[in-house]
Every structure is written in C-alpha cells, then in structure tokens.
Design a protein around this motif. Sequence first.
Motif, PDB file in Angstrom:
ATOM      1  N   SER A   1      -4.534   3.502 -12.132  1.00 33.62           N
ATOM      2  CA  SER A   1      -5.690   3.642 -11.254  1.00 33.62           C
ATOM      3  C   SER A   1      -6.276   2.246 -11.097  1.00 33.62           C
ATOM      4  O   SER A   1      -6.635   1.607 -12.088  1.00 33.62           O
ATOM      5  CB  SER A   1      -6.724   4.597 -11.847  1.00 33.62           C
ATOM      6  OG  SER A   1      -6.216   5.903 -11.919  1.00 33.62           O
TER       7      SER A   1
ATOM      8  N   TYR B   1      -9.822   2.246  -3.674  1.00 36.84           N
ATOM      9  CA  TYR B   1      -9.369   2.692  -4.987  1.00 36.84           C
ATOM     10  C   TYR B   1      -8.167   3.605  -4.799  1.00 36.84           C
ATOM     11  O   TYR B   1      -8.182   4.497  -3.953  1.00 36.84           O
ATOM     12  CB  TYR B   1     -10.486   3.441  -5.729  1.00 36.84           C
ATOM     13  CG  TYR B   1     -11.601   2.547  -6.187  1.00 36.84           C
ATOM     14  CD1 TYR B   1     -12.745   2.380  -5.404  1.00 36.84           C
ATOM     15  CD2 TYR B   1     -11.516   1.846  -7.385  1.00 36.84           C
ATOM     16  CE1 TYR B   1     -13.776   1.551  -5.823  1.00 36.84           C
ATOM     17  CE2 TYR B   1     -12.545   1.018  -7.807  1.00 36.84           C
ATOM     18  CZ  TYR B   1     -13.667   0.869  -7.024  1.00 36.84           C
ATOM     19  OH  TYR B   1     -14.670   0.058  -7.429  1.00 36.84           O
TER      20      TYR B   1
ATOM     21  N   ASP C   1      -4.727   5.797  -6.821  1.00 37.36           N
ATOM     22  CA  ASP C   1      -3.865   6.190  -7.937  1.00 37.36           C
ATOM     23  C   ASP C   1      -2.463   5.738  -7.558  1.00 37.36           C
ATOM     24  O   ASP C   1      -1.926   6.176  -6.548  1.00 37.36           O
ATOM     25  CB  ASP C   1      -3.898   7.696  -8.165  1.00 37.36           C
ATOM     26  CG  ASP C   1      -5.226   8.141  -8.750  1.00 37.36           C
ATOM     27  OD1 ASP C   1      -5.550   9.336  -8.597  1.00 37.36           O
ATOM     28  OD2 ASP C   1      -5.926   7.318  -9.354  1.00 37.36           O
TER      29      ASP C   1
ATOM     30  N   ARG D   1     -13.818   8.205  -5.904  1.00 37.09           N
ATOM     31  CA  ARG D   1     -14.485   7.220  -6.754  1.00 37.09           C
ATOM     32  C   ARG D   1     -15.914   6.967  -6.302  1.00 37.09           C
ATOM     33  O   ARG D   1     -16.844   6.862  -7.120  1.00 37.09           O
ATOM     34  CB  ARG D   1     -13.694   5.902  -6.743  1.00 37.09           C
ATOM     35  CG  ARG D   1     -12.432   5.932  -7.576  1.00 37.09           C
ATOM     36  CD  ARG D   1     -12.723   6.074  -9.054  1.00 37.09           C
ATOM     37  NE  ARG D   1     -13.548   4.995  -9.564  1.00 37.09           N
ATOM     38  CZ  ARG D   1     -13.086   3.843 -10.028  1.00 37.09           C
ATOM     39  NH1 ARG D   1     -11.787   3.623 -10.050  1.00 37.09           N
ATOM     40  NH2 ARG D   1     -13.909   2.905 -10.481  1.00 37.09           N
TER      41      ARG D   1
END
Length: 388
Positions: free
Chosen positions: A112, A124, A126, A152
């Motif tokens: 992450s 952001y 993954d 996020r």
Amino acid sequence: MSRFPDTEDTVEYGQLKKAYEELKKLTLEKCPECGQVRFRDLFDGAASAIAVLDSLGNVLCINNAFRDLSGYASSEIIGQPLCQIVTKSGDTEGREFLENIFSTPDLRSNLSMPIVDRHQEQHYVDLSIANVDIGSGQRNSICIFSDVTSERENEMRREELIEELMEAKELQEDNSARLTMLLHELDEKNLELETEVAERKKAEALLRESEERFKNLSITDQLTGLFNRRHMVDVAEREVSVSNKMNSPLSFILMDIDDFKVYNDTYGHAAGDVVLARVGRIIRETVRDTDLAFRYGGEEFLIVLPVTDGPTAMQLAEEIRKAVSRERYYPAGNGVVQKTMSIGVAQYLIGEPLEKVLKRADDNMYKSKIRGKNKVYFSCETGDSQFG
C-alpha cells in the motif's frame, strides 16, 4: 505508507502468475483461433490498472485503466522505468525500493503506497507485484494497481471527525449542539463508507468473474471447444507424474483428419473450419468425464485417458472413428462429402518420458495412414492391434 512485501504464498499470487503466463502465450501466438483479440479486450477492459515490466523494470505494456490512472499514453512510457513514472522526481528512496522489488527473482509483494500521475497529483494504491521467470534467465514483472485514494481520503476524514468528536466531549455543555451535529455527520460518513465497501465488493466479484472468463479463454481452442495445446502439456505432464507415483495405467489417443489439406484446398478454409468444429463436438460427446481432450494442432487431436489401459483406449478411439466417418458435409453445394480419421493409440510405460509415449502414438497414427487410413492402430510391448 506500507512498503514491506508480503512473501506468503497466496491465491492472488497464483492468479497473477497464471494471468502472466497466459498473457505471454496469447501475446506470442498469432493463430486466428486462439482467442487473442478477446484476451486483449479483457486485458484492456480490466477494472484494475495493469503494467507488465521486463527484468530491468521497464514498461512492456499497460492497459486502459493504467493509462487513466497515470495520465500517460502507452507511447510515452513503453520502455521507461516504472519506478520513475510513478514516483516523484526527488523520491530517491521510493525509486530504490521499487527497483529492488523488480530485481528480486520469484518475489511476490502486496503493498500500500502513494504514487503520482503525470501531473504530479498523488494517488493511494494497493499494489500487487509478481516477478515471474520466463526462461533463459529472463524475468518479467506483472503489477496490478487498485486505486484506493477515495477510501484513504474517507478514512482520513473519518479520523479527523473522531478527533473533533473527542475534542467536543471536552467542551462545556453549551457546545452540545455542535457535538450532536458532529455525531450526525459521523453517522453519514459511516453510511457512505459502508456503501463504498458494498460497491467495492460488487466490483471485486465482477473482477473475479472476468478473471475466470479470461482463464477459460486462455486454455480453450475457440473453434473446437476443446482444450488447447499449451494446456495439454501441463495436463499430460501432471498425469504422467500421477501414473508414475501410483503405478496406474495411462493412455493417449492421437487423431488426424485424413486428407484435410486437400479438403481445405478444394472447398476453402471456411468449409474446413466446419469439419474441425464437428470433429471437436464428436470428441466432446464421446469421451468420458475423466478423459481430457485437446486440439493438438491443425487437424490433429489428442486425448489423455487417466487410469486407462491401451485396449480400453482403443475401444474409445474406435467409437470416435466410426462417429466421424458417419458425419455428412455439404460444402458450397458440391454434394455430400464424408471425412475420416486415422488414429494411433499408445499406453504409457512407467518411467518413460512424456515425449516417448507421444512419439509412439504418432507412429501408430502414421501406421493407420499407410494401412489405408480410417483406421485405429495400437501397439505396445505385448503386440499390435488394429480396428477399421
């Protein structure tokens, strides 16, 4: 930001590795019947952003979702280091971290982390990375980015609201109205988060369904409905290993449509495709649930028969031969035409390599050809047999 790779064997890594191997196959093969166009549509239409890298970490290809996420066109970043594309120009630590991951053999990582697009706006994500050995000392990496910026940001907003709530609790009673308002706003944010989670689960289910379709396309010959040759190699090696371990019988049936080139040249490839599709249907309808049938190449077909000896395999081959010879074709109004198959059967001998039993099946098929075609021929260490 978490940058510690998770090296556990996970289902996700297995799926990534399979997806990569099938991506490589469908990229290299140019057969019009291998489903390459369909695969490209699935790759480009995938919900997650995907980038495939060479052993140096340079971009080999990207899909539409990655273009949307990064803001770059394919022509701008193909051949460029991915670690430089997704990190800020001054982020030396981040670039070195990604370079180390891409250069580590057989690594699989789940991260992450923040990345930047071409406008230096932060997202952001993954990030799932799998480094896969492609042979000859070469290695590629497949990277899947899931944009979690919204989650996020919502999480950060929720934390800010909680902090405000704690401060409100310390206020005097005359601030109770503000506290009530904040509680109400927190409930609304929680509801929004629950809605987002539900939508994300729905999207993940659709992605799994898409991946399953992708997997089926990658191992299936679209014209005949049988498994393709690449899948055959994996299956045959697996069954040979089981036969050696369990000392159980294993047989192979290799089939070739007689005079197929002449038929194609006479009536055209469209008429030839009709014959191939019919033969594929006959094989699918004739084999048992435990048998595995493949299009071996062109007009050749192969059946792997676990826990089956040669004489039993020969009986099944004879059923297929008769069924094929009964079919009638009417190419372009030129009257009725029948097609036949020459078939070779071979029983696996414990300890021998896969190539040897396949060669024996091919030799037996050739013997059927030179003995007049439209026959089944089986030979083993104890003698010869022939049908037809």
